[in-house]
Design a protein around this motif. Structure first.
Motif: not given
Length: 328
Positions: A63-69, A77-84, A40-54
């Motif tokens: 866009e949803v890609l693997s973590h490396a891509e 890179i915003i790390i939105a996961i827990q420490r463990q 909404q603020s005009g930033y292109p966003v790409v998600f890094g996920s273990r399951s890179p599917w829409p």
């Protein structure tokens, strides 16, 4: 003509409204809410996920890609996961080299680990620039547009440029960044969401202590003393009269405590001859809780109004009862 037009064109700065791409590791509630707010603020966003599917839960413009891509497409890179779940980041160290990692995690209890989550992340990926931010903002606040929530976002980090980049994003989201210094402050920032009434403790305990003092003073003066020395029972004062006497006293005392630290701060500044010197810790804490003291004073004043309205009603009810008895 050509020469003049070229001069005019030279005066026009070459600007672009396009913002840099932001990567988010994690597709949980907060990651999705933050991604939607960034888009909404005009930033292109790409998600890094273990399951890179829409997914229908992911913002449609992201866009949803693997973590490396995903990490290769963004400098932040915003790390939105827990420490463990940080373990996989060690295998991406080369990809994350020189990039800004924003740690937003919290713990389940205060001082749960020996070091802060941000410090742990910095130790795991030493080649990256770690910044702590967004941990005091909830997904609900981002989804509701922060209209009914605090806009303050605490930020800390050892790299000044990285902090500035993150603070620019925070401002673009309509939030207010507060620079807390180096990454060593991350432990305190992570404890903020776990503290129950962090700035209300002193006003509440002070109010309870003063209320108890004035209550026992009025109890001894208006009830115990007349009963012992005059053999008169005024115990009915406990219901309305004594509370209605305590409430305005408490409101005035707390209101005085709201303005007193400002006077003391001015005296200290005049004595030191500068306004850039830090106040003593006790005065600093006192000034930070002035708003809470004012709200408690307002609550006591409101109770005083209610009790004041109850008194004539009580007299009217007593008069009706007596009038009915006399009539009978």
């Amino acid at each position: 003509m050509n020469k003049n037009s070229s001069n005019v064109m030279a005066l026009v700065p070459k600007t672009s409204n396009k913002r840099e791409t932001v990567c988010i590791f994690g597709t949980g509630d907060f990651g999705r809410a933050l991604g939607h707010k960034l888009i909404q603020s005009g930033y292109p966003v790409v998600f890094g996920s273990r399951s890179p599917w829409p997914s229908s839960l992911i913002p449609k413009d992201a866009e949803v890609l693997s973590h490396a891509e995903a990490a290769q497409k963004a400098a932040i890179i915003i790390i939105a996961i827990q420490r463990q779940h940080y373990d996989f980041l060690a295998s991406l160290e080369e990809t994350l080299r020189g990039k800004v990692l924003v740690d937003i995690s919290n713990n389940l209890k205060i001082n749960q680990y020996p070091e802060s989550n941000a410090k742990y992340l910095a130790q795991m990926v030493p080649s990256a620039r770690v910044v702590k931010a967004f941990n005091t903002v909830s997904a609900w606040a981002l989804q509701s547009g922060t209209l009914d929530a605090s806009r303050q976002v605490f930020v800390c980090g050892d790299d000044t440029e990285a902090k500035q980049m993150v603070m620019d994003i925070i401002r673009a989201l309509g939030l207010t960044p507060l620079d807390q210094g180096s990454l060593s402050a991350a432990r305190e920032i992570e404890n903020y969401p776990l503290q129950l009434f962090p700035m209300w403790k002193l006003p509440i305990f002070l109010s309870l202590g003063l209320t108890a003092f004035f209550f026992f003073y009025c109890l001894v003066r208006d009830i115990i003393y007349p009963y012992v020395y005059e053999n008169k029972d005024y115990s009915f004062f406990l219901a309305i009269s004594i509370p209605n006497r305590i409430c305005p006293i408490m409101a005035l005392v707390l209101l005085a405590l709201v303005y007193l630290p400002g006077v003391l701060a001015a005296i200290i500044q005049l004595y030191r001859g500068t306004k850039y010197s830090r106040f003593p810790d006790w005065l600093d804490k006192w000034m930070l809780c002035r708003k809470q003291l004012g709200l408690v004073a307002l609550a006591f004043a409101s109770l005083h109004v209610i009790y004041t309205l109850v008194i004539p009603i009580r007299y009217y009810v007593r008069w009706r009862i007596e009038d009915r008895i006399i009539s009978q």
